[in-house]
Design an enzyme around this catalytic site. Structure first.
Site, PDB file in Angstrom:
ATOM      1  N   ASP A 332      23.535  66.441  60.640  1.00  0.00           N
ATOM      2  CA  ASP A 332      24.191  66.781  61.135  1.00  0.00           C
ATOM      3  C   ASP A 332      24.829  67.927  60.500  1.00  0.00           C
ATOM      4  O   ASP A 332      25.763  67.592  59.373  1.00  0.00           O
ATOM      5  CB  ASP A 332      23.956  67.562  62.186  1.00  0.00           C
ATOM      6  CG  ASP A 332      23.875  68.332  63.083  1.00  0.00           C
ATOM      7  OD1 ASP A 332      23.348  69.832  62.761  1.00  0.00           O
ATOM      8  OD2 ASP A 332      25.111  68.547  64.109  1.00  0.00           O
ATOM      9  N   ASP A 642      23.857  64.894  67.968  1.00  0.00           N
ATOM     10  CA  ASP A 642      24.714  65.522  69.677  1.00  0.00           C
ATOM     11  C   ASP A 642      23.992  65.479  70.471  1.00  0.00           C
ATOM     12  O   ASP A 642      24.466  65.648  71.609  1.00  0.00           O
ATOM     13  CB  ASP A 642      25.729  66.260  68.563  1.00  0.00           C
ATOM     14  CG  ASP A 642      25.538  67.346  68.203  1.00  0.00           C
ATOM     15  OD1 ASP A 642      24.016  67.678  67.897  1.00  0.00           O
ATOM     16  OD2 ASP A 642      26.310  67.826  67.304  1.00  0.00           O
ATOM     17  N   ASP A 646      18.168  65.085  70.392  1.00  0.00           N
ATOM     18  CA  ASP A 646      18.225  64.492  68.806  1.00  0.00           C
ATOM     19  C   ASP A 646      18.220  62.694  69.937  1.00  0.00           C
ATOM     20  O   ASP A 646      18.023  62.554  68.807  1.00  0.00           O
ATOM     21  CB  ASP A 646      19.434  64.453  68.360  1.00  0.00           C
ATOM     22  CG  ASP A 646      20.112  65.431  67.764  1.00  0.00           C
ATOM     23  OD1 ASP A 646      19.198  66.376  67.110  1.00  0.00           O
ATOM     24  OD2 ASP A 646      21.201  65.994  67.850  1.00  0.00           O
TER      25      ASP A 646
END
Length: 910
Positions: A332, A642, A646
């Site tokens: 990410d 997070d 996900d």
């Protein structure tokens, strides 16, 4: 004092009845005194499992190893034959091995368990009218808990208020989809899966908000009642330990075959069966690497603790090894590769651009109009109307705040909102001051489905302020404010051009709008802002890359690990950050949007995933798809995440990595590893430690097995030639257990090699003993055989004392082993560089030096102490004999160089 009731009663009761029964307050929560009293009665809100195996049973389990069966059997037969000294030593060695294994396994399990507990689940509660964030273990029945998207439900709750609340209870009910929640009472016989007014511990909030009262904690919860039938135990089983177990079984069969062959050949040559049994036992114990199981366990445990010190908490032990094989890291962007300290740098309103100076969340900085591409003088007094409205919208449509600690400013809440507050403060606007003049009446929180947040404020007139993505606000706006504060028609093309310009600079762009509300309006819903908004402007902010993350990306690329950015941000923004990070250069068009991926066939998608470095605006299902495509191409994938969305990708990845600070509970529960600092550099550090664990285990194997090979060859050939054994079974046990463990365990503490990140990832399917490693083991085993056999025969012929000859053979072997240990350790490499004057210092390796000193001291006792002479059939050596024993050391230097050419000890790759 309330008593926890059976759950069906709570969902049957109305909200006032539940609150009254639990003597709580739905709007203020419990008092501190009441919380303390209930905590004392009910205890902490954590599951209390059935105890695992008792210590004595776990200790006995240490003997359940194929290789130890041979030792136990040999000791028993020795005792049966009356050789109690031999039997006692053999049993003593197995006992020492069991104790070491038990202690280290207990330490490893304790370390892993304590690290898992270090990441505590938190809950938001109302107590004495204040909203607090507390560890979930501190909850008590009657507490009022607030829920938001991404939270893990901390206890069984009777819901009091919901707003679009959806909860995933699949782990408890088996329902695959999240269920919508309500607050109305239900019939007493309502099945668990249909109790819509309840939220159960361990489930996850996937959407909306809610408020509930705690009705059950700890083992009284639904999941707690289920878990009572389970054992809580940390597993130390990993692919590597399973490979080692297979290796042990194969070695067992080989040892039994050779021992039987030795016994049979000796009998055929007319030797006594007692002598041949001694030879068979000596051969068996010489081939068993007794110290290796302890070294494997210790090395893995050290790796886990080292990773924790570098901000990577391992939740599942196999991840330690998988990290060493990772070929792709899908990361990410926000907070992982970047600072997670947003700073507004550019503002666009009524056709004009404004520059914002200053960084971070500090209010120090100025706002100035950009003219001819350059910032002009900062505004001293009154702001242009549209600029002022844009800043006010960002300040009021905001759930966060700034906090000053000394000279440092930090955000309490969302970093994006913190940047908006800081930007407004640079124009002299105060959040508290504006809220006192125009207090908030209601709000619509940000949800990914709508891509905006809205707040209603009192005043004349009452106003609705909205902030969100450009796409979501533009379709709801029909007008905009010009530079004179007058309404004008929306110029969508001009705004889109401004968005593109700001995004090309790597800025994240938020749009702002407002709408007049009715004077009697006290609440707002999505319908209120579906149309009729007035566009106020854009604020462009950047979350700068972490300097250490830039270095970490480069290190990963050097190590043959590709880094791919997967983000929900705008494509141009993501590409700009990737260029700054060194993930992608401007000359490479390797960025794709989610909508592009959705239109590709399987072949095109596979090609895009292989070649692409940046994937922007991806949907949650596409993250999972990206991981699956990479894995189908043979990649070992580490995936960071997070959010709630996900979780599927984290579970699918070979190494799921969740954010320990900013991540949701859903992401944490799905991950193999947690980053306590949410920093990409910690992933690189964990990869280093994962590779170091494997490298140190490889060193331990290459150090331990050659001495076993040399001993076995010596005993086998001596038996075939009908000569005296150069080394007895008890002496073999001393070498394999005491000397080997003393010198090998320090290898587990070796720091990472300077070249650890300069080799390609290890093939996870490679065998425990590779062809190169086998050649090294055979080469050093051959040297050890020549040394033992040659020294024994020479000493026996010159001294006529077989005990002296055996002692000299053993001491010569240990002297050569010291040189060999240095040749495969960083201490030895550092010493060579120091002598060559390529380095000004010797690597600090106190544990390895201590291990060598301890081994030398024990060997002196082994030959010079009368008790040891009697126990191990050794003899006291003279000074002259000691010097002769040291002669093989320079020979080992040359042999070690030869072995290092065959298989370099610091090579990580295949």
């Amino acid at each position: 004092m309330p008593v926890q009731l059976s759950l069906p009663l709570y969902h049957q009761l109305s909200q006032p009845e539940v609150i009254e029964y639990l003597t709580s307050d739905g709007s203020a929560g419990l008092s501190a005194e009441e919380v303390a009293s209930r905590y004392e009665k009910y205890g902490p809100n954590e599951l209390r499992f059935k105890p695992g195996k008792p210590a004595w049973l776990r200790f006995l389990g240490q003997f359940h190893q194929p290789l130890l069966y041979i030792l136990l059997l040999a000791g028993t037969i020795k005792a049966f034959l009356g050789s109690w000294t031999n039997a006692s030593v053999i049993w003593g060695v197995t006992l020492i091995n069991a104790i070491i294994g038990y202690v280290q396994e207990a330490k490893a399990e304790g370390a892993i368990a304590s690290l898992a507990k270090a990441v505590t689940t938190e809950a938001t509660v109302l107590r004495e009218g204040q909203t607090l964030r507390i560890p979930s273990r501190d909850l008590v029945p009657g507490d009022i808990v607030l829920l938001a998207s991404g939270d893990k439900v901390p206890a069984d709750l009777r819901l009091l208020k919901v707003r679009n609340l959806q909860v995933d209870e699949s782990a408890l009910t088996g329902e695959s989809l999240p269920g919508s929640k309500a607050i109305e009472p239900l019939p007493g016989d309502t099945p668990l899966a249909e109790r819509t007014n309840m939220a159960y511990a361990g489930s996850f909030v996937t959407f909306g908000q809610g408020k509930g009262i705690v009705v059950s904690t700890a083992n009284a919860t639904e999941v707690g009642q289920i878990s009572q039938s389970m054992e809580s135990r940390v597993s130390l089983s990993t692919p590597l330990t399973r490979k080692f177990a297979q290796f042990s079984r194969t070695l067992l069969y080989a040892i039994l075959t050779l021992a039987t062959l030795t016994f049979a050949i000796g009998l055929g040559r007319g030797k006594s069966w007692i002598d041949m049994f001694e030879a068979a036992v000596a051969l068996a114990v010489s081939a068993i690497p007794e110290g290796l199981p302890a070294v494997v366990t210790i090395t893995l445990a050290i790796g886990v603790n080292r990773m924790a010190r570098r901000h990577a908490i391992i939740r599942k032990l196999p991840a330690v090894e998988a990290l060493g094989s990772a070929t792709v890291i899908c990361s990410d962007k926000t907070g992982t590769l970047t600072e997670n300290q947003m700073t507004v740098q550019s503002i666009y309103t009524e056709g004009q651009y404004y520059a914002v100076s200053g960084g971070g969340y500090s209010p120090k900085g100025e706002i100035s109009l950009i003219t001819d591409g350059n910032p002009g003088s900062p505004f001293a007094d009154e702001l242009p109307p549209a600029l002022g409205d844009c800043l006010v919208a960002g300040l009021l449509c905001n759930d966060s705040g700034l906090k000053q600690t000394g000279e440092d400013w930090s955000v309490v809440g969302d970093p994006t909102e913190g940047a908006l507050i800081a930007a407004a403060a640079k124009a002299g606007l105060s959040q508290l001051g504006l809220l006192s003049l125009t207090p908030r009446l209601d709000a619509i929180p940000f949800e990914s489905e709508y891509q905006y947040m809205a707040t209603l404020h009192d005043g004349i007139p009452r106003l609705i302020y909205v902030k969100g993505s450009v796409e979501s606000l533009m379709r709801r706006c029909s007008q905009m404010i010009d530079r004179y504060g007058q309404m004008t028609a929306l110029n969508a093309q001009q705004i889109e051009q401004a968005v593109e310009t700001m995004a090309e600079q790597g800025l994240r762009v938020l749009a702002f709008a407002k709408k007049a509300a009715a004077s009697h309006q006290h609440s707002i819903d999505h319908e209120d802002i579906e149309t009729g908004l007035v566009f106020l402007g854009l604020q462009g902010m950047i979350d700068p890359p972490r300097p250490e993350a830039i270095a970490a990306v480069h290190a990963c690329q050097t190590a043959g690990i590709r880094v791919k950015m997967i983000t929900g941000d705008h494509l141009v923004t993501a590409r700009a950050i990737a260029e700054r990070m060194g993930i992608e250069t401007a000359a490479q068009v390797l960025a794709f949007e989610g909508k592009e991926l959705a239109q590709m066939d399987n072949h095109q998608l596979a090609r895009a995933v292989e070649d692409g470095s940046v994937f922007a605006r991806v949907a949650p299902t596409q993250k999972l798809q990206l991981v699956e495509v990479l894995q189908s191409q043979g990649e070992i994938v580490a995936m960071t995440g997070d959010g709630v969305n996900d979780a599927p990708a984290l579970k699918q990845a070979d190494i799921g990595i969740a954010m320990g600070k900013g991540g949701t509970e859903v992401a944490r529960e799905s991950a193999d590893m947690l980053l306590t600092d949410d920093n990409f550099a910690s992933i690189k550090a964990a990869v280093e430690e994962g590779r170091t664990v494997y490298q140190n285990l490889r060193k331990a194997i290459s150090f331990l097995l050659p001495v076993n090979g040399g001993e076995s060859m010596t005993i086998l050939i001596s038996t075939l030639l009908a000569r005296d054994l150069p080394i007895l079974s008890l002496q073999v046990l001393w070498l394999n257990m005491i000397n080997s463990v003393t010198m090998t365990v320090p290898l587990a503490f070796e720091a990472k090699s300077p070249s650890i990140m300069q080799s390609p990832p290890r093939n996870p399917n490679e065998p425990l003993i590779t062809k190169k490693l086998l050649r090294r083991i055979l080469a050093v085993s051959l040297f050890n055989w020549i040394l033992i056999f040659g020294m024994f025969e020479w000493a026996k012929s010159t001294t006529g004392d077989i005990a002296v000859a055996r002692t000299m053979a053993i001491q010569s072997l240990v002297a050569a082993r010291v040189i060999y240990l240095l040749s495969i350790s960083q201490l030895g490499m550092s010493l060579v560089n120091y002598l060559r004057r390529q380095s000004t210092s010797i690597t600090n390796a106190p544990i390895l030096i201590l291990g060598i000193v301890a081994a030398v001291a024990l060997q002196i006792l082994f030959s010079q102490w009368g008790v040891m002479n009697s126990l191990f059939a050794t003899a006291t050596l003279t000074g002259h004999q000691w010097l002769i024993c040291l002669l093989p050391m320079p020979l080992m230097v040359f042999w070690a160089i030869f072995a290092n050419v065959i298989d370099p000890p610091h090579c990580h790759g295949k």
